[in-house]
Design a protein around this motif. Structure first.
Motif, short mmCIF file in Angstrom:
data_model
loop_
_atom_site.label_atom_id
_atom_site.label_comp_id
_atom_site.label_asym_id
_atom_site.label_seq_id
_atom_site.Cartn_x
_atom_site.Cartn_y
_atom_site.Cartn_z
N PHE A 22 -9.26 -1.59 -5.43
CA PHE A 22 -9.69 -0.88 -6.64
C PHE A 22 -9.25 0.59 -6.58
O PHE A 22 -8.79 1.16 -7.57
CB PHE A 22 -11.21 -0.96 -6.82
CG PHE A 22 -11.68 -2.27 -7.41
CD1 PHE A 22 -12.09 -2.36 -8.73
CD2 PHE A 22 -11.71 -3.42 -6.64
CE1 PHE A 22 -12.51 -3.57 -9.28
CE2 PHE A 22 -12.13 -4.63 -7.18
CZ PHE A 22 -12.52 -4.71 -8.49
N GLU A 23 -9.39 1.18 -5.42
CA GLU A 23 -9.00 2.59 -5.25
C GLU A 23 -7.49 2.75 -5.39
O GLU A 23 -7.00 3.73 -5.99
CB GLU A 23 -9.45 3.13 -3.89
CG GLU A 23 -10.84 3.72 -3.89
CD GLU A 23 -11.09 4.62 -5.12
OE1 GLU A 23 -10.34 5.60 -5.31
OE2 GLU A 23 -12.03 4.33 -5.88
N ILE A 24 -6.74 1.81 -4.84
CA ILE A 24 -5.27 1.87 -4.96
C ILE A 24 -4.88 1.82 -6.44
O ILE A 24 -4.08 2.62 -6.92
CB ILE A 24 -4.60 0.72 -4.17
CG1 ILE A 24 -4.83 0.91 -2.67
CG2 ILE A 24 -3.10 0.64 -4.47
CD1 ILE A 24 -4.55 -0.32 -1.83
N ILE A 25 -5.49 0.88 -7.16
CA ILE A 25 -5.15 0.73 -8.59
C ILE A 25 -5.52 1.99 -9.37
O ILE A 25 -4.73 2.49 -10.17
CB ILE A 25 -5.86 -0.51 -9.18
CG1 ILE A 25 -5.28 -1.79 -8.56
CG2 ILE A 25 -5.75 -0.54 -10.71
CD1 ILE A 25 -6.07 -3.06 -8.86
N LEU A 31 10.70 -1.38 4.26
CA LEU A 31 9.60 -1.21 3.33
C LEU A 31 10.04 -1.62 1.91
O LEU A 31 9.30 -2.26 1.16
CB LEU A 31 9.12 0.24 3.34
CG LEU A 31 7.89 0.43 2.50
CD1 LEU A 31 6.74 0.82 3.38
CD2 LEU A 31 8.09 1.46 1.42
N LEU A 32 11.27 -1.26 1.57
CA LEU A 32 11.79 -1.64 0.24
C LEU A 32 11.90 -3.16 0.14
O LEU A 32 11.57 -3.75 -0.90
CB LEU A 32 13.15 -0.97 0.00
CG LEU A 32 13.11 0.57 -0.01
CD1 LEU A 32 14.52 1.15 -0.03
CD2 LEU A 32 12.33 1.07 -1.21
N ASN A 34 2.90 -5.37 -9.07
CA ASN A 34 2.70 -5.65 -7.63
C ASN A 34 3.44 -4.63 -6.77
O ASN A 34 2.91 -4.11 -5.78
CB ASN A 34 3.24 -7.05 -7.27
CG ASN A 34 2.24 -8.15 -7.53
OD1 ASN A 34 1.19 -7.92 -8.11
ND2 ASN A 34 2.58 -9.36 -7.09
N MET A 35 4.68 -4.34 -7.16
CA MET A 35 5.48 -3.40 -6.34
C MET A 35 4.92 -1.99 -6.39
O MET A 35 4.84 -1.31 -5.36
CB MET A 35 6.94 -3.40 -6.81
CG MET A 35 7.66 -4.70 -6.53
SD MET A 35 9.45 -4.56 -6.73
CE MET A 35 9.63 -4.76 -8.48
N LEU A 36 4.52 -1.54 -7.59
CA LEU A 36 4.00 -0.17 -7.70
C LEU A 36 2.75 0.01 -6.85
O LEU A 36 2.58 1.04 -6.17
CB LEU A 36 3.65 0.18 -9.15
CG LEU A 36 4.72 0.04 -10.25
CD1 LEU A 36 4.23 0.70 -11.54
CD2 LEU A 36 6.05 0.63 -9.83
N LEU A 37 1.88 -1.00 -6.90
CA LEU A 37 0.61 -0.89 -6.16
C LEU A 37 0.84 -1.01 -4.66
O LEU A 37 0.24 -0.26 -3.87
CB LEU A 37 -0.38 -1.94 -6.66
CG LEU A 37 -0.81 -1.78 -8.12
CD1 LEU A 37 -1.65 -2.96 -8.57
CD2 LEU A 37 -1.56 -0.46 -8.32
N SER A 64 0.03 1.86 -1.91
CA SER A 64 -0.84 1.60 -0.75
C SER A 64 -0.21 2.16 0.53
O SER A 64 -0.90 2.37 1.52
CB SER A 64 -1.13 0.11 -0.60
OG SER A 64 -0.01 -0.55 -0.04
N LYS A 65 1.12 2.39 0.48
CA LYS A 65 1.83 2.99 1.63
C LYS A 65 2.19 4.46 1.33
O LYS A 65 3.10 5.04 1.93
CB LYS A 65 3.14 2.23 1.93
CG LYS A 65 2.95 0.76 2.17
CD LYS A 65 2.35 0.50 3.54
CE LYS A 65 2.25 -0.99 3.82
NZ LYS A 65 1.35 -1.29 4.94
N GLU A 66 1.51 5.03 0.32
CA GLU A 66 1.71 6.43 -0.09
C GLU A 66 3.13 6.73 -0.60
O GLU A 66 3.64 7.83 -0.48
CB GLU A 66 1.31 7.39 1.04
CG GLU A 66 -0.18 7.30 1.28
CD GLU A 66 -0.64 8.04 2.54
OE1 GLU A 66 0.19 8.69 3.18
OE2 GLU A 66 -1.83 7.94 2.84
#
Ligand SMILES: Cc1cc2nc3c(=O)[nH]c(=O)nc-3n(C[C@H](O)[C@H](O)[C@H](O)COP(=O)(O)O)c2cc1C
Length: 190
Positions: free
Chosen positions: A4-7, A25-26, A107-110, A114-116
Protein backbone atom coordinates in the motif's frame (compact mmCIF):
# COMPACT_ATOMS: atom_id res chain seq x y z
CA UNK A 1 7.48 -0.39 2.53
CA UNK A 2 4.40 -2.53 2.31
CA UNK A 3 2.53 -2.72 -0.98
CA UNK A 4 0.00 0.00 0.00
CA UNK A 5 2.83 2.39 0.85
CA UNK A 6 4.64 1.61 -2.41
CA UNK A 7 1.47 2.33 -4.40
CA UNK A 8 0.62 5.54 -2.54
CA UNK A 9 4.12 7.00 -2.56
CA UNK A 10 4.95 6.30 -6.22
CA UNK A 11 4.94 9.51 -8.25
CA UNK A 12 5.93 10.14 -11.83
CA UNK A 13 9.56 11.28 -11.94
CA UNK A 14 10.91 13.51 -14.69
CA UNK A 15 14.29 14.45 -13.22
CA UNK A 16 16.81 11.71 -12.66
CA UNK A 17 20.25 11.32 -11.14
CA UNK A 18 22.76 9.96 -13.65
CA UNK A 19 23.57 6.81 -11.66
CA UNK A 20 23.42 3.77 -13.97
CA UNK A 21 20.85 1.03 -13.37
CA UNK A 22 21.83 -2.60 -13.07
CA UNK A 23 20.82 -4.49 -16.23
CA UNK A 24 19.57 -7.38 -14.07
CA UNK A 25 17.17 -5.05 -12.30
CA UNK A 26 15.76 -3.97 -15.66
CA UNK A 27 15.33 -7.63 -16.61
CA UNK A 28 13.53 -8.20 -13.27
CA UNK A 29 11.07 -5.48 -14.32
CA UNK A 30 10.24 -7.42 -17.48
CA UNK A 31 9.76 -10.49 -15.29
CA UNK A 32 7.07 -8.67 -13.24
CA UNK A 33 5.48 -7.30 -16.44
CA UNK A 34 5.25 -10.89 -17.70
CA UNK A 35 3.24 -11.87 -14.59
CA UNK A 36 0.50 -9.27 -15.18
CA UNK A 37 -3.08 -10.16 -16.03
CA UNK A 38 -3.98 -10.26 -19.75
CA UNK A 39 -7.43 -10.48 -21.34
CA UNK A 40 -8.15 -14.17 -22.14
CA UNK A 41 -4.50 -14.69 -21.19
CA UNK A 42 -3.59 -13.81 -24.79
CA UNK A 43 -0.15 -12.28 -24.44
CA UNK A 44 0.91 -9.94 -27.21
CA UNK A 45 3.35 -7.74 -25.29
CA UNK A 46 7.11 -7.63 -25.82
CA UNK A 47 9.69 -5.29 -24.35
CA UNK A 48 12.93 -3.61 -25.34
CA UNK A 49 15.36 -2.59 -22.62
CA UNK A 50 17.38 0.45 -23.71
CA UNK A 51 20.38 1.21 -21.50
CA UNK A 52 23.15 1.92 -24.01
CA UNK A 53 23.96 5.67 -23.69
CA UNK A 54 23.70 6.39 -27.44
CA UNK A 55 20.38 4.56 -27.80
CA UNK A 56 19.14 6.23 -24.57
CA UNK A 57 19.83 9.66 -26.06
CA UNK A 58 18.10 8.69 -29.32
CA UNK A 59 14.98 7.48 -27.48
CA UNK A 60 14.88 10.75 -25.50
CA UNK A 61 14.53 12.69 -28.76
CA UNK A 62 11.23 10.92 -29.50
CA UNK A 63 9.45 11.82 -26.24
CA UNK A 64 7.30 14.71 -25.00
CA UNK A 65 7.27 15.61 -21.30
CA UNK A 66 4.74 17.06 -18.86
CA UNK A 67 2.36 18.93 -21.17
CA UNK A 68 0.68 20.87 -18.31
CA UNK A 69 3.91 22.58 -17.24
CA UNK A 70 5.63 22.64 -20.61
CA UNK A 71 8.58 23.14 -21.01
CA UNK A 72 9.52 23.27 -17.33
CA UNK A 73 9.70 19.50 -16.79
CA UNK A 74 11.55 18.67 -20.00
CA UNK A 75 14.55 16.95 -18.41
CA UNK A 76 17.75 18.90 -19.12
CA UNK A 77 21.11 17.26 -19.87
CA UNK A 78 22.27 15.82 -16.53
CA UNK A 79 18.67 15.10 -15.43
CA UNK A 80 17.57 12.74 -18.17
CA UNK A 81 16.50 9.09 -17.78
CA UNK A 82 19.35 6.57 -17.80
CA UNK A 83 17.28 3.71 -19.23
CA UNK A 84 14.01 2.99 -20.95
CA UNK A 85 11.66 0.07 -21.39
CA UNK A 86 9.72 0.16 -24.64
CA UNK A 87 6.41 -1.71 -24.46
CA UNK A 88 5.37 -3.28 -27.75
CA UNK A 89 2.26 -5.12 -28.95
CA UNK A 90 2.59 -7.85 -31.53
CA UNK A 91 -0.46 -6.97 -33.65
CA UNK A 92 -0.49 -10.44 -35.20
CA UNK A 93 -1.33 -11.80 -31.74
CA UNK A 94 -3.74 -9.03 -30.62
CA UNK A 95 -4.85 -6.00 -32.61
CA UNK A 96 -5.25 -3.81 -29.53
CA UNK A 97 -3.71 -4.41 -26.11
CA UNK A 98 -3.72 -1.07 -24.25
CA UNK A 99 -5.41 -2.54 -21.19
CA UNK A 100 -3.02 -5.48 -21.01
CA UNK A 101 -0.11 -3.08 -21.45
CA UNK A 102 -1.40 -0.86 -18.65
CA UNK A 103 -1.50 -3.79 -16.23
CA UNK A 104 2.03 -4.83 -17.16
CA UNK A 105 3.32 -1.26 -16.99
CA UNK A 106 1.86 -0.58 -13.55
CA UNK A 107 3.54 -3.76 -12.27
CA UNK A 108 6.85 -2.39 -13.56
CA UNK A 109 6.39 1.10 -12.12
CA UNK A 110 5.56 -0.26 -8.68
CA UNK A 111 8.32 -2.87 -8.69
CA UNK A 112 10.80 -0.18 -9.77
CA UNK A 113 9.64 2.16 -7.02
CA UNK A 114 9.96 -0.63 -4.42
CA UNK A 115 13.69 -0.53 -5.35
CA UNK A 116 13.73 3.31 -5.19
CA UNK A 117 13.86 3.62 -8.97
CA UNK A 118 11.78 6.47 -10.36
CA UNK A 119 9.80 6.21 -13.57
CA UNK A 120 7.72 8.13 -16.07
CA UNK A 121 5.14 6.36 -18.23
CA UNK A 122 5.11 8.11 -21.61
CA UNK A 123 2.42 7.89 -24.26
CA UNK A 124 3.43 11.03 -26.17
CA UNK A 125 5.95 9.43 -28.47
CA UNK A 126 7.07 10.09 -32.01
CA UNK A 127 6.32 6.46 -32.86
CA UNK A 128 7.47 6.60 -36.46
CA UNK A 129 10.86 7.93 -35.38
CA UNK A 130 11.19 5.43 -32.53
CA UNK A 131 10.33 2.46 -34.79
CA UNK A 132 13.19 3.58 -37.00
CA UNK A 133 15.68 4.35 -34.21
CA UNK A 134 15.27 0.90 -32.61
CA UNK A 135 14.75 -1.01 -35.90
CA UNK A 136 11.41 -2.40 -34.71
CA UNK A 137 9.58 -4.77 -37.07
CA UNK A 138 6.45 -3.15 -38.52
CA UNK A 139 4.08 -5.81 -37.15
CA UNK A 140 4.72 -4.30 -33.70
CA UNK A 141 2.89 -1.29 -32.33
CA UNK A 142 4.65 0.87 -29.74
CA UNK A 143 2.27 1.11 -26.78
CA UNK A 144 4.31 3.13 -24.28
CA UNK A 145 7.78 4.07 -23.20
CA UNK A 146 8.86 3.83 -19.56
CA UNK A 147 11.66 6.19 -18.56
CA UNK A 148 13.74 5.08 -15.60
CA UNK A 149 16.41 6.27 -13.20
CA UNK A 150 17.06 7.23 -9.59
CA UNK A 151 14.79 10.19 -8.73
CA UNK A 152 16.20 13.70 -8.57
CA UNK A 153 12.91 15.33 -7.63
CA UNK A 154 10.22 14.67 -5.02
CA UNK A 155 6.74 15.40 -6.39
CA UNK A 156 3.88 15.55 -3.89
CA UNK A 157 0.36 14.23 -4.18
CA UNK A 158 -2.55 16.24 -2.76
CA UNK A 159 -6.34 16.19 -2.83
CA UNK A 160 -7.65 17.93 -5.93
CA UNK A 161 -10.00 20.90 -5.78
CA UNK A 162 -11.47 22.20 -9.03
CA UNK A 163 -8.54 21.17 -11.20
CA UNK A 164 -6.57 17.94 -11.56
CA UNK A 165 -3.80 19.63 -13.55
CA UNK A 166 -0.41 19.03 -12.01
CA UNK A 167 1.55 22.22 -11.35
CA UNK A 168 4.88 23.54 -10.08
CA UNK A 169 5.06 25.69 -6.96
CA UNK A 170 7.49 28.57 -6.40
CA UNK A 171 10.10 26.10 -5.10
CA UNK A 172 9.87 24.07 -8.33
CA UNK A 173 8.14 21.16 -6.58
CA UNK A 174 5.64 19.29 -8.73
CA UNK A 175 2.18 18.93 -7.16
CA UNK A 176 -0.10 16.12 -8.35
CA UNK A 177 -3.77 16.59 -7.43
CA UNK A 178 -5.85 13.42 -7.14
CA UNK A 179 -9.64 13.42 -6.81
CA UNK A 180 -10.50 12.79 -3.16
CA UNK A 181 -12.14 9.56 -2.00
CA UNK A 182 -15.30 11.48 -1.04
CA UNK A 183 -15.82 12.39 -4.75
CA UNK A 184 -15.21 8.96 -6.28
CA UNK A 185 -16.38 6.32 -3.82
CA UNK A 186 -19.93 4.91 -3.81
CA UNK A 187 -21.02 2.13 -1.50
CA UNK A 188 -23.79 -0.29 -2.38
CA UNK A 189 -25.56 2.26 -4.62
CA UNK A 190 -24.54 5.24 -6.71
C1 LIG B 1 -1.23 6.42 -20.35
C2 LIG B 1 -0.29 7.47 -19.76
C3 LIG B 1 0.44 8.25 -20.62
C4 LIG B 1 1.32 9.21 -20.11
N1 LIG B 1 2.09 9.93 -20.98
C5 LIG B 1 2.95 10.85 -20.49
C6 LIG B 1 3.79 11.57 -21.39
O1 LIG B 1 3.77 11.35 -22.61
N2 LIG B 1 4.65 12.48 -20.87
C7 LIG B 1 4.74 12.71 -19.52
O2 LIG B 1 5.56 13.54 -19.13
N3 LIG B 1 3.96 12.04 -18.65
C8 LIG B 1 3.07 11.11 -19.08
N4 LIG B 1 2.30 10.38 -18.22
C9 LIG B 1 2.43 10.60 -16.77
C10 LIG B 1 1.21 11.36 -16.19
O3 LIG B 1 1.31 12.73 -16.52
C11 LIG B 1 1.18 11.15 -14.66
O4 LIG B 1 0.93 9.80 -14.38
C12 LIG B 1 0.09 12.00 -14.01
O5 LIG B 1 0.42 13.37 -14.09
C13 LIG B 1 -0.14 11.63 -12.54
O6 LIG B 1 1.05 11.71 -11.82
P1 LIG B 1 1.53 10.47 -10.91
O7 LIG B 1 1.97 9.39 -11.87
O8 LIG B 1 2.68 11.02 -10.12
O9 LIG B 1 0.39 10.03 -10.07
C14 LIG B 1 1.43 9.41 -18.70
C15 LIG B 1 0.69 8.59 -17.84
C16 LIG B 1 -0.16 7.62 -18.36
C17 LIG B 1 -0.93 6.72 -17.41
Amino acid sequence: MDIFEIIKSRRTIRRFSQEKLDRNLLIDLIEVARCAPAGANIQSLEYIIVDDPLAVSQVFQTLAWAGHVKPKRNPEVGQRPVAYIIVLTDTEIKKEAHVDAAAAIENMLLAAWSKEIGSCWLGSIDRIKLLDVLKINEKYQIDSVIALGKPAETPVMEDAGESTKYYLDDKDVLHVPKRPLSKILHINKF
